[in-house]
Scaffold this motif. Structure first.
Motif, PDB file in Angstrom:
ATOM      1  N   ASN A 247      39.675  42.822 144.948  1.00  0.00           N
ATOM      2  CA  ASN A 247      40.572  42.437 146.182  1.00  0.00           C
ATOM      3  C   ASN A 247      41.836  41.761 145.467  1.00  0.00           C
ATOM      4  O   ASN A 247      42.910  42.236 145.954  1.00  0.00           O
ATOM      5  CB  ASN A 247      39.923  41.558 146.882  1.00  0.00           C
ATOM      6  N   ARG A 248      41.802  40.897 144.534  1.00  0.00           N
ATOM      7  CA  ARG A 248      42.872  40.042 144.033  1.00  0.00           C
ATOM      8  C   ARG A 248      43.866  40.886 142.876  1.00  0.00           C
ATOM      9  O   ARG A 248      44.802  40.678 142.953  1.00  0.00           O
ATOM     10  CB  ARG A 248      42.440  38.765 143.444  1.00  0.00           C
ATOM     11  N   PHE A 249      42.832  41.644 142.259  1.00  0.00           N
ATOM     12  CA  PHE A 249      43.978  42.389 141.126  1.00  0.00           C
ATOM     13  C   PHE A 249      43.589  43.900 141.449  1.00  0.00           C
ATOM     14  O   PHE A 249      43.294  44.377 140.287  1.00  0.00           O
ATOM     15  CB  PHE A 249      43.373  41.817 139.777  1.00  0.00           C
ATOM     16  N   SER A 250      43.765  44.514 142.231  1.00  0.00           N
ATOM     17  CA  SER A 250      43.611  45.827 142.800  1.00  0.00           C
ATOM     18  C   SER A 250      44.367  46.746 141.638  1.00  0.00           C
ATOM     19  O   SER A 250      43.744  47.902 141.430  1.00  0.00           O
ATOM     20  CB  SER A 250      43.947  46.133 144.058  1.00  0.00           C
ATOM     21  N   THR A 251      45.517  46.325 141.230  1.00  0.00           N
ATOM     22  CA  THR A 251      46.217  47.195 140.183  1.00  0.00           C
ATOM     23  C   THR A 251      45.765  47.012 139.094  1.00  0.00           C
ATOM     24  O   THR A 251      46.167  47.966 137.924  1.00  0.00           O
ATOM     25  CB  THR A 251      47.829  46.722 140.331  1.00  0.00           C
TER      26      THR A 251
END
Length: 190
Positions: free
Chosen positions: A156-160
């Motif tokens: 969720n926080r680092f989807s990229t």
């Protein structure tokens, strides 16, 4: 190089002459997968800005296991701050996990920028504070969670980043085995 200048301008205004001085202080370096920017046992004397790619910060525990502490992606600085500031050997490695383009400042160039640009130390102070807060926020919430929650939170926080990081490094970061991570990912996609 423009990404670095735009990043710096978020913190303080710089005139054309100062920007040119910064550009002339940078060396561009390309790291391939597995190359190290910084190694344990050596003293950090450079600071890198990640223009493109991903670095991971890792160390070896007492059992000899490689542990990933965190990742550094585009538009962020990379340095073992403790080693750099106190001129002591680093206890960690900073390694490229995908082809990575860095903009490097040497200690000498950073000192020169500090001596020449009045607001440079203020800019660096703001960047350092932001990075330290992000580091705390990245690590603290995950410590008490179960593996599935840690993975979901990372996703969720680092989807990229989640699909750009090799599974073994991501598993190490969230504190589980690669097989467990594969199982969790499969459960979440069903």
């Amino acid at each position: 190089m423009e990404s670095l200048i735009n990043y710096l301008l978020q913190y303080e205004q710089l005139n054309a002459q100062q920007i040119e001085l910064i550009k002339n202080s940078i060396k561009s370096v390309k790291l391939e997968i597995g190359d190290y920017f910084s190694e344990a046992g050596k003293t950090a004397n450079q600071v890198a800005f990640v223009q493109e790619g991903i670095l991971r910060v890792c160390y070896y525990n007492k059992e000899g296991e490689e542990i990933t502490r965190y990742f550094i992606d585009e538009n962020n600085f990379a340095v073992d701050l403790n080693s750099y500031n106190f001129q002591i050997p680093s206890g960690e490695y900073i390694q490229a996990i995908v082809p990575t383009q860095l903009l490097i400042f040497s200690r000498k160039d950073l000192t020169n920028l500090s001596d020449t640009i009045i607001s440079w130390d203020k800019i660096i102070g703001k960047i350092t504070n932001k990075a330290l807060m992000e580091k705390v926020n990245r690590i603290s919430p995950m410590l008490a969670e179960d593996a599935k929650t840690r993975y979901t939170e990372f996703h969720n926080r680092f989807s990229t980043l989640v699909n750009r990081i090799p599974l073994n490094y991501l598993a190490s970061y969230i504190g589980i085995t690669k097989n467990s991570l594969s199982r969790i990912r499969k459960e979440l996609t069903e």
